[in-house]
Design a protein around this motif. Sequence first.
Motif, short mmCIF file in Angstrom:
data_model
loop_
_atom_site.label_atom_id
_atom_site.label_comp_id
_atom_site.label_asym_id
_atom_site.label_seq_id
_atom_site.Cartn_x
_atom_site.Cartn_y
_atom_site.Cartn_z
N ALA A 1 0.63 4.80 -1.40
CA ALA A 1 -0.55 4.97 -2.12
C ALA A 1 -0.43 6.14 -3.36
CB ALA A 1 -1.68 5.19 -1.39
N CYS B 1 3.12 -10.25 -1.35
CA CYS B 1 2.88 -8.63 -1.05
C CYS B 1 1.94 -8.40 -0.01
CB CYS B 1 2.65 -7.74 -2.32
SG CYS B 1 0.80 -8.41 -2.75
N VAL C 1 -1.01 -5.49 0.90
CA VAL C 1 -1.72 -4.14 0.66
C VAL C 1 -2.49 -3.76 1.92
CG1 VAL C 1 -3.46 -2.92 -0.79
CG2 VAL C 1 -1.72 -4.86 -1.56
N TYR D 1 -10.23 -8.68 -6.74
CA TYR D 1 -8.70 -8.61 -7.37
C TYR D 1 -8.79 -9.73 -8.52
CZ TYR D 1 -7.23 -12.72 -4.57
OH TYR D 1 -7.22 -13.72 -3.72
N VAL E 1 -6.60 3.35 0.74
CA VAL E 1 -5.34 2.68 0.48
C VAL E 1 -4.40 3.49 0.99
CG1 VAL E 1 -3.98 1.40 -1.16
CG2 VAL E 1 -6.66 1.91 -1.60
N ILE F 1 1.74 -0.17 0.09
CA ILE F 1 1.98 -1.67 -0.46
C ILE F 1 3.39 -1.97 0.17
CG2 ILE F 1 1.83 -3.37 -2.13
CD1 ILE F 1 0.33 -1.43 -3.83
#
Length: 357
Positions: free
Chosen positions: A24, A59, A61, A76, A121, A124
Motif C-alpha cells: 500500500a 489481481c 486487493v 471501482y 489498504v 495488492i
Amino acid sequence: MRMILLLIACFCGTLPDRVNLLPASALHPFGRYILTPAGEIELIGSAVHFGFQFSGAGCAVYLHLADTAGHQYVQYELDGVYQGRVRFQGTAPLLIRAGDRGVHTVWIYKATEATSGPIFVEKIAGQGLSALQRPAAPVIEFIGNSITCGADADTSATPCGAGQYSDYHNAYYAYGPRVARALKVNYFLSSVSGIGIYRTWNRDAPSMPAVYEHADLSDTGRRPWDFARYRPAVVSIALGTNDLSKGDGKVARAPFDSARFVGAYVKFVRLVKTKYPTARIALLSSPMVGGADRELLQRCLTAVKTAIDPLYPAAQPVALFFFEPMTPGGCSYHPSVKDHALLAAQLEPFFRRLLVE
C-alpha cells in the motif's frame, strides 16, 4: 483483535501461481487519506481513490476494517468502465472478471464518508503490478455536507429505510466527482453528513470549521490534515442546508440566526484562504432548500461574498452558484444518483468558467 480482511480479486479464472506484491505504501491515493505507521493506506474521505495496473490472470486487493462488526463500500472502475459498488464484511472474497489476459487498469474509490469509518489498504497481489498517479491537472476541493458526500443517493441494492445510513452512499456519482470527471480535473471531498457552518442538522455542534483541519473530519480527531498535499485551483463550499434545518424535534433548537451564519461563514472562508491563498472560492446553495429558506440562504451567501471580496482585493472575487429548485428523489429528501447527474449538469459550465478565469 483480528481486523476484518477483504479480498477483491480481479481475474479470469484463478490467480496465477506466481504473483507479485505491491504494498500500500507504494500507491498514490488522491483525497483524504493517511499512511499509517504500519505502511497501510487509511482511506478516510468520501471518494478518496487509488489506481494501479495488473496483467495476466488477475489481481487481489487486500483491504480491512477496524470495526469487526461493521461493513463498508468501495466502488471501482475496470479499464475505464465503472463497475458499481461493492459491500464487504468478513473474509469472503469477491471475484471480478477482467475479460481478457492483457493489461488492465483499476481505480478503487471509497463509496462512504469519513464518519462511516476508515478503510485500510494493505497490499495488492498479482502480475505486472504498477501503481498509478492521477494525471497532472487542476484540483477542485469540494467542501460540504451529506449532499456532497453522495449520501442517501443510491437505492439500487437497499430500499430506503431497510438498511444503515452508509448503505445508500455513492460518492463516485455525487455531483463533485461527476463535475471533475467531465472537466478532466482532479478532486477531493471534505464533506460530512449533517454538518453546517455553525451547527449540525439537529444539534449545535460540531460545525465544519471545527472539523475541517482534522484529517478524519471529526471534532475529536487528533491528527492534523496536511494542507500542503494539494493546491486546489478552486475550493467549492456548499453549506447551509443543516444550519437551516428545523432539527429532529428531540433536541431544543434555536431559530436560524442569519447574522451568526454569515459571520461563521466569513470566518471559515478566511480560514480556507490561509490554507490555499491562490484558490478561487465558490459558494454553492442547496438543492434541498426551497421556498423562503432558499431565498434566505441566497441572501446570506451574497452577504458572505460582499464581506470577503474587499478583504482580498488582488484575488478573484468569490463566485456564487444558486441551484435551481429540486424535489430530491433519494432517501430522506436527499438527491438521488439521477438527481446528482442533474446537479452536475448545472454546475459543469460554472466550474469550467472558474478554471479558466
